[in-house]
Design an enzyme around this catalytic site. Sequence first.
Site, PDB file in Angstrom:
ATOM      1  N   CYS A  29       0.830  -1.201   0.000  1.00  0.00           N
ATOM      2  CA  CYS A  29       0.000   0.000   0.000  1.00  0.00           C
ATOM      3  C   CYS A  29       0.863   1.248   0.000  1.00  0.00           C
ATOM      4  CB  CYS A  29      -0.852   0.051   1.268  1.00  0.00           C
ATOM      5  SG  CYS A  29      -2.185  -1.124   1.262  1.00  0.00           S
ATOM      6  N   GLN A 103      -3.210  -6.584  -7.134  1.00  0.00           N
ATOM      7  CA  GLN A 103      -3.856  -7.264  -6.006  1.00  0.00           C
ATOM      8  C   GLN A 103      -5.206  -6.595  -5.772  1.00  0.00           C
ATOM      9  OE1 GLN A 103      -2.628  -6.640  -1.813  1.00  0.00           O
ATOM     10  NE2 GLN A 103      -2.424  -8.855  -1.650  1.00  0.00           N
ATOM     11  N   TYR A 185      -8.137  -8.860   6.321  1.00  0.00           N
ATOM     12  CA  TYR A 185      -9.111  -8.097   5.534  1.00  0.00           C
ATOM     13  C   TYR A 185     -10.316  -8.997   5.226  1.00  0.00           C
ATOM     14  CZ  TYR A 185      -5.328  -4.787   5.574  1.00  0.00           C
ATOM     15  OH  TYR A 185      -4.355  -3.921   6.004  1.00  0.00           O
ATOM     16  N   ARG A 327       9.856  -5.000   1.773  1.00  0.00           N
ATOM     17  CA  ARG A 327      10.674  -3.883   2.258  1.00  0.00           C
ATOM     18  C   ARG A 327      12.060  -3.829   1.626  1.00  0.00           C
ATOM     19  NH1 ARG A 327       9.168  -5.536   8.207  1.00  0.00           N
ATOM     20  NH2 ARG A 327       9.123  -7.503   7.048  1.00  0.00           N
TER      21      ARG A 327
HETATM   22  C1  LIG Z   1       4.576  -0.348   3.162  1.00  0.00           C
HETATM   23  C2  LIG Z   1       3.942  -1.722   3.123  1.00  0.00           C
HETATM   24  C3  LIG Z   1       2.677  -1.864   2.579  1.00  0.00           C
HETATM   25  C4  LIG Z   1       2.088  -3.139   2.475  1.00  0.00           C
HETATM   26  N1  LIG Z   1       0.876  -3.271   1.839  1.00  0.00           N
HETATM   27  C5  LIG Z   1       0.422  -4.517   1.538  1.00  0.00           C
HETATM   28  C6  LIG Z   1      -0.658  -4.698   0.650  1.00  0.00           C
HETATM   29  O1  LIG Z   1      -1.186  -3.757   0.068  1.00  0.00           O
HETATM   30  N2  LIG Z   1      -1.090  -5.961   0.425  1.00  0.00           N
HETATM   31  C7  LIG Z   1      -0.481  -7.056   1.003  1.00  0.00           C
HETATM   32  O2  LIG Z   1      -0.913  -8.176   0.775  1.00  0.00           O
HETATM   33  N3  LIG Z   1       0.580  -6.900   1.816  1.00  0.00           N
HETATM   34  C8  LIG Z   1       1.066  -5.672   2.069  1.00  0.00           C
HETATM   35  N4  LIG Z   1       2.206  -5.524   2.802  1.00  0.00           N
HETATM   36  C9  LIG Z   1       2.952  -6.729   3.206  1.00  0.00           C
HETATM   37  C10 LIG Z   1       4.026  -7.064   2.167  1.00  0.00           C
HETATM   38  O3  LIG Z   1       3.452  -7.370   0.911  1.00  0.00           O
HETATM   39  C11 LIG Z   1       4.902  -8.235   2.628  1.00  0.00           C
HETATM   40  O4  LIG Z   1       4.090  -9.380   2.696  1.00  0.00           O
HETATM   41  C12 LIG Z   1       5.554  -7.980   3.981  1.00  0.00           C
HETATM   42  O5  LIG Z   1       6.130  -6.681   4.020  1.00  0.00           O
HETATM   43  C13 LIG Z   1       6.619  -9.021   4.305  1.00  0.00           C
HETATM   44  O6  LIG Z   1       7.623  -9.031   3.323  1.00  0.00           O
HETATM   45  P1  LIG Z   1       9.043  -8.260   3.516  1.00  0.00           P
HETATM   46  O7  LIG Z   1       9.659  -8.774   4.768  1.00  0.00           O
HETATM   47  O8  LIG Z   1       9.816  -8.641   2.276  1.00  0.00           O
HETATM   48  O9  LIG Z   1       8.751  -6.791   3.603  1.00  0.00           O
HETATM   49  C14 LIG Z   1       2.780  -4.267   2.967  1.00  0.00           C
HETATM   50  C15 LIG Z   1       4.038  -4.092   3.556  1.00  0.00           C
HETATM   51  C16 LIG Z   1       4.631  -2.843   3.617  1.00  0.00           C
HETATM   52  C17 LIG Z   1       6.017  -2.716   4.199  1.00  0.00           C
END
Ligand SMILES: Cc1cc2nc3c(=O)[nH]c(=O)nc-3n(C[C@H](O)[C@H](O)[C@H](O)COP(=O)(O)O)c2cc1C
Length: 360
Positions: A29, A103, A185, A327
Amino acid sequence: MSKTSPRLFEPLKIKSIEFKNRIGVSPMCMYSSKDGFANNWHLVHLGTRATGGAGLVISEATAVSPEARITPDDLGIWKDEHIEKLKEITAFLEDQGSVPGIQLAHAGRKASTSNPWTGGKYLTEEEGGWEPVAPSAIPFFEENPAPLELDSTGIQKVISDFREASKRAFLTGFKVLEIHAAHGYLLHEFLSPLSNQREDSYGGSFENRSRLLLEVTRAVKEVWPNHLPLFVRISATDWAAGGWNEEESVKLAKLLKLEGVDLIDCSSGGLVPNVSIPVTKKYQVPFSEKIKSEAGVLSAAVGLITTPQEAEEVLEKEQADLILLGRELLRNPYFPLEAAAALEADIKWPNQYLRAKPRN
Ligand SMILES: Cc1cc2nc3c(=O)[nH]c(=O)nc-3n(C[C@H](O)[C@H](O)[C@H](O)COP(=O)(O)O)c2cc1C
């Protein structure tokens, strides 16, 4: 020893789509839209990750209706006017050799909040919010007002909103569609007995709790072409006693596969606050591994995967088919280009950046 063909840079073919590598941008997001519209932020943010070499770029949770937004600033695809700017973005991603994914999401009881950098708090109607909907009138935070329990008309509207949004996603040029059924959600709320206490055919047994997600999947399939990949993101566990769990996730993955879903994106948590989650390196990989092996469906791993070697190991151990990074790609959109150098894969760089490509 030098490796000629790291798994991370092997192409992945799903249906008619070939991903040039196994790295995808996890949906994130941006809370940067007005009235659901994409703008130059989205073009540059998603575009940079495509330029950085990700094989798949998935848009943030994109609302299927205004009330499906988490915040008033969420991206949306509930009206035809949203298509034009998104189309510019999908065209740019394709030009960079990335597959554009979207998504589709409904925030359910977690709707109507301010964005994280303004506090992430519940917004009343006077503050620009709206009444959230949910399977049962149970708020996410005890102190918040109870959401409206969806009746059968409301449920049919959710299904139809996903169908209409999927039609638009196709017209926009997205090549992968992911249904968001994770992170507490709406669709996840129906799955979990902690948030779904309905006594009708959408609550109670596993079959009943899974019904809405399966109906949404069927509605999406009516309009999303058979030759394009369909993913579902789930939270494999609620990390909470009495909640949704890994065994149910495997059962669900098998059902989703029968409905024509190509890949299960395995995340976790988000359904209830204040749970203890053992957040460590690759902590969700066991879920993608279990679902891949026990449900016999392609899976994506996500969560604290931050180095090329970690991503490569997940693939080598057959724990997932695709690696989604969140991230790490915010910190470094060029992770795929750098990972290729680290793993000694010779990949195509954007012509404009060729003079920066490391030479062996
Ligand atoms: C800024 C931000 C926004 C996110 N928005 C969503 C989203 O819109 N939909 C979703 O399924 N996960 C969302 N997530 C989760 C990420 O898709 C991901 O699953 C989570 O950050 C773990 O992965 P990472 O350790 O590589 O960041 C968001 C994470 C972050 C950091």
